[in-house]
Enzyme design. Structure first.
Site, PDB file in Angstrom:
ATOM      1  N   ASP A  96       0.850  -1.189   0.000  1.00 24.12           N
ATOM      2  CA  ASP A  96       0.000   0.000   0.000  1.00 24.12           C
ATOM      3  C   ASP A  96       0.891   1.246   0.000  1.00 24.12           C
ATOM      4  O   ASP A  96       1.684   1.441   0.915  1.00 24.12           O
ATOM      5  CB  ASP A  96      -0.872  -0.036   1.259  1.00 24.12           C
ATOM      6  CG  ASP A  96      -1.874   1.099   1.301  1.00 24.12           C
ATOM      7  OD1 ASP A  96      -1.748   2.056   0.513  1.00 24.12           O
ATOM      8  OD2 ASP A  96      -2.807   1.019   2.126  1.00 24.12           O
ATOM      9  N   ASP A 118      -6.516   6.554  -8.601  1.00 23.05           N
ATOM     10  CA  ASP A 118      -7.959   6.429  -8.383  1.00 23.05           C
ATOM     11  C   ASP A 118      -8.518   7.770  -7.907  1.00 23.05           C
ATOM     12  O   ASP A 118      -7.995   8.360  -6.961  1.00 23.05           O
ATOM     13  CB  ASP A 118      -8.235   5.348  -7.325  1.00 23.05           C
ATOM     14  CG  ASP A 118      -7.789   3.962  -7.800  1.00 23.05           C
ATOM     15  OD1 ASP A 118      -7.737   3.762  -9.025  1.00 23.05           O
ATOM     16  OD2 ASP A 118      -7.485   3.104  -6.954  1.00 23.05           O
ATOM     17  N   LYS A 122     -16.062  10.859  -4.206  1.00 31.88           N
ATOM     18  CA  LYS A 122     -16.904  11.296  -3.080  1.00 31.88           C
ATOM     19  C   LYS A 122     -16.066  12.064  -2.074  1.00 31.88           C
ATOM     20  O   LYS A 122     -14.955  11.652  -1.731  1.00 31.88           O
ATOM     21  CB  LYS A 122     -17.534  10.080  -2.398  1.00 31.88           C
ATOM     22  CG  LYS A 122     -18.552   9.391  -3.269  1.00 31.88           C
ATOM     23  CD  LYS A 122     -19.370   8.395  -2.472  1.00 31.88           C
ATOM     24  CE  LYS A 122     -20.391   7.723  -3.361  1.00 31.88           C
ATOM     25  NZ  LYS A 122     -20.204   6.259  -3.432  1.00 31.88           N
ATOM     26  N   ASP A 154      -6.524  11.919 -16.382  1.00 32.29           N
ATOM     27  CA  ASP A 154      -7.543  12.427 -17.310  1.00 32.29           C
ATOM     28  C   ASP A 154      -8.735  12.963 -16.517  1.00 32.29           C
ATOM     29  O   ASP A 154      -9.709  13.414 -17.111  1.00 32.29           O
ATOM     30  CB  ASP A 154      -8.034  11.291 -18.224  1.00 32.29           C
ATOM     31  CG  ASP A 154      -8.743  10.205 -17.430  1.00 32.29           C
ATOM     32  OD1 ASP A 154      -8.308   9.920 -16.289  1.00 32.29           O
ATOM     33  OD2 ASP A 154      -9.736   9.637 -17.924  1.00 32.29           O
ATOM     34  N   TYR A 194      -3.806   3.504 -19.003  1.00 30.60           N
ATOM     35  CA  TYR A 194      -4.989   4.360 -18.877  1.00 30.60           C
ATOM     36  C   TYR A 194      -4.925   5.532 -19.848  1.00 30.60           C
ATOM     37  O   TYR A 194      -5.926   5.920 -20.426  1.00 30.60           O
ATOM     38  CB  TYR A 194      -5.107   4.890 -17.442  1.00 30.60           C
ATOM     39  CG  TYR A 194      -5.956   4.040 -16.546  1.00 30.60           C
ATOM     40  CD1 TYR A 194      -5.676   2.692 -16.381  1.00 30.60           C
ATOM     41  CD2 TYR A 194      -7.041   4.574 -15.860  1.00 30.60           C
ATOM     42  CE1 TYR A 194      -6.440   1.895 -15.548  1.00 30.60           C
ATOM     43  CE2 TYR A 194      -7.819   3.785 -15.022  1.00 30.60           C
ATOM     44  CZ  TYR A 194      -7.513   2.446 -14.873  1.00 30.60           C
ATOM     45  OH  TYR A 194      -8.280   1.670 -14.046  1.00 30.60           O
TER      46      TYR A 194
HETATM   47  N1  SAH Z   1      -0.837   3.955 -13.451  1.00 31.63           N
HETATM   48  C1  SAH Z   1      -1.619   2.995 -14.226  1.00 31.63           C
HETATM   49  C2  SAH Z   1      -2.846   2.467 -13.443  1.00 31.63           C
HETATM   50  C3  SAH Z   1      -3.834   3.508 -13.007  1.00 31.63           C
HETATM   51  S1  SAH Z   1      -5.190   2.827 -12.080  1.00 31.63           S
HETATM   52  C4  SAH Z   1      -2.054   3.637 -15.533  1.00 31.63           C
HETATM   53  O1  SAH Z   1      -1.981   4.866 -15.643  1.00 31.63           O
HETATM   54  O2  SAH Z   1      -2.441   2.915 -16.445  1.00 31.63           O
HETATM   55  C5  SAH Z   1      -4.637   3.164 -10.424  1.00 31.63           C
HETATM   56  C6  SAH Z   1      -3.782   2.035  -9.864  1.00 31.63           C
HETATM   57  O3  SAH Z   1      -3.309   2.428  -8.574  1.00 31.63           O
HETATM   58  C7  SAH Z   1      -4.547   0.719  -9.665  1.00 31.63           C
HETATM   59  O4  SAH Z   1      -3.823  -0.334 -10.250  1.00 31.63           O
HETATM   60  C8  SAH Z   1      -4.626   0.584  -8.144  1.00 31.63           C
HETATM   61  O5  SAH Z   1      -4.626  -0.758  -7.711  1.00 31.63           O
HETATM   62  C9  SAH Z   1      -3.401   1.319  -7.697  1.00 31.63           C
HETATM   63  N2  SAH Z   1      -3.476   1.878  -6.325  1.00 31.63           N
HETATM   64  C10 SAH Z   1      -4.517   2.542  -5.785  1.00 31.63           C
HETATM   65  N3  SAH Z   1      -4.269   2.903  -4.525  1.00 31.63           N
HETATM   66  C11 SAH Z   1      -3.016   2.467  -4.250  1.00 31.63           C
HETATM   67  C12 SAH Z   1      -2.198   2.516  -3.096  1.00 31.63           C
HETATM   68  N4  SAH Z   1      -2.628   3.085  -1.964  1.00 31.63           N
HETATM   69  N5  SAH Z   1      -0.980   1.958  -3.151  1.00 31.63           N
HETATM   70  C13 SAH Z   1      -0.545   1.345  -4.289  1.00 31.63           C
HETATM   71  N6  SAH Z   1      -1.289   1.258  -5.407  1.00 31.63           N
HETATM   72  C14 SAH Z   1      -2.503   1.802  -5.392  1.00 31.63           C
END
Ligand code: SAH
Length: 212
Positions: A96, A118, A122, A154, A194
């Site tokens: 994490d 992410d 909210k 984005d 993404y």
């Molecule tokens: N960077 C990638 C994925 C974006 S999605 C791209 O641009 O394509 C966001 C990613 O962050 C997901 O795979 C999710 O599992 C991860 N993530 C979210 N919170 C996290 C955290 N606290 N620590 C590590 N990874 C995390």
């Protein structure tokens, strides 16, 4: 990012313990030992399937990259990409990112990347956003002086929130792009999964900032 559980993931991770760390606290202050040579350390939190970090490592052999991802099924795919690449200047960490300041010694990190984090739209979930003040104070602890944070998304709402959050925290902005792909910031830009998927639907925002 939601993915189906991958039955092969746990074993694959075990079999590649030289390229992925699952007990990261043990490496605190010693991350450079995981790489063939000591070089600047750049860290991405939330690497997803790893396209960005593996391509960055290919283009920048003089930098050591560390990719953090919380989901086992997702990081297993990134690991497969890394193994296939044959690159030695990338290490992955299944953990994490909220614990980032227990993973690194002060000033152990040269640069941080956050890509398409992410959004947690909210308001009551704002604390989970990787650009919220709590995370920023962790980043400040582990980054070298003038070490940069590079963030792209984005998601306009998350970008607006992040600009405010960085500003209130006292970070200094080096660059801000409201349409990265149609700006000079796009030179040398390495796209994430993404980014490839969503850039046809609207602009990509990016900022680079450092703690004063
Ligand atoms: N960077 C990638 C994925 C974006 S999605 C791209 O641009 O394509 C966001 C990613 O962050 C997901 O795979 C999710 O599992 C991860 N993530 C979210 N919170 C996290 C955290 N606290 N620590 C590590 N990874 C995390």
């Amino acid at each position: 990012m939601r993915v189906r559980k991958k039955p092969w993931a746990a074993q694959y991770i075990k079999d590649h313990a030289d390229q992925i760390v699952t007990d990261p606290e043990t490496q605190l202050g010693h991350w450079q030992d995981r790489f063939p040579s000591e070089q600047p350390l750049q860290v991405e939190i939330g690497i997803g399937k790893g396209q960005f970090i593996v391509e960055m490592a290919r283009q920048h052999p003089d930098i050591n990259f560390l990719g953090i991802e919380i989901q086992e099924s997702v990081i297993a795919t990134a690991l497969r990409k890394l193994v296939e690449s044959g690159l030695a200047n990338v290490q992955l960490v299944e953990t994490d990112g909220a614990n980032v300041d227990t993973l690194f010694a002060p000033a152990e990190v040269d640069q941080l990347f956050l890509n398409f984090s992410d959004p947690w739209p909210k308001k009551r979930h704002a604390k989970r956003r990787l650009t919220s003040p709590n995370f920023l104070s962790h980043y400040q602890n582990v980054l070298k002086k003038n070490g940069r944070i590079q963030f792209k998304t984005d998601n306009r709402g998350l970008f607006e929130y992040s600009l405010m959050s960085f500003n209130h925290f006292g970070l200094e902005f080096d660059r801000v792009w409201l349409d990265l792909h149609n700006s000079d910031g796009n030179v040398g830009n390495v796209q994430t999964e993404y980014e490839e998927k969503f850039s046809s639907k609207g602009p990509i925002y990016e900022l680079i900032a450092h703690f004063k």
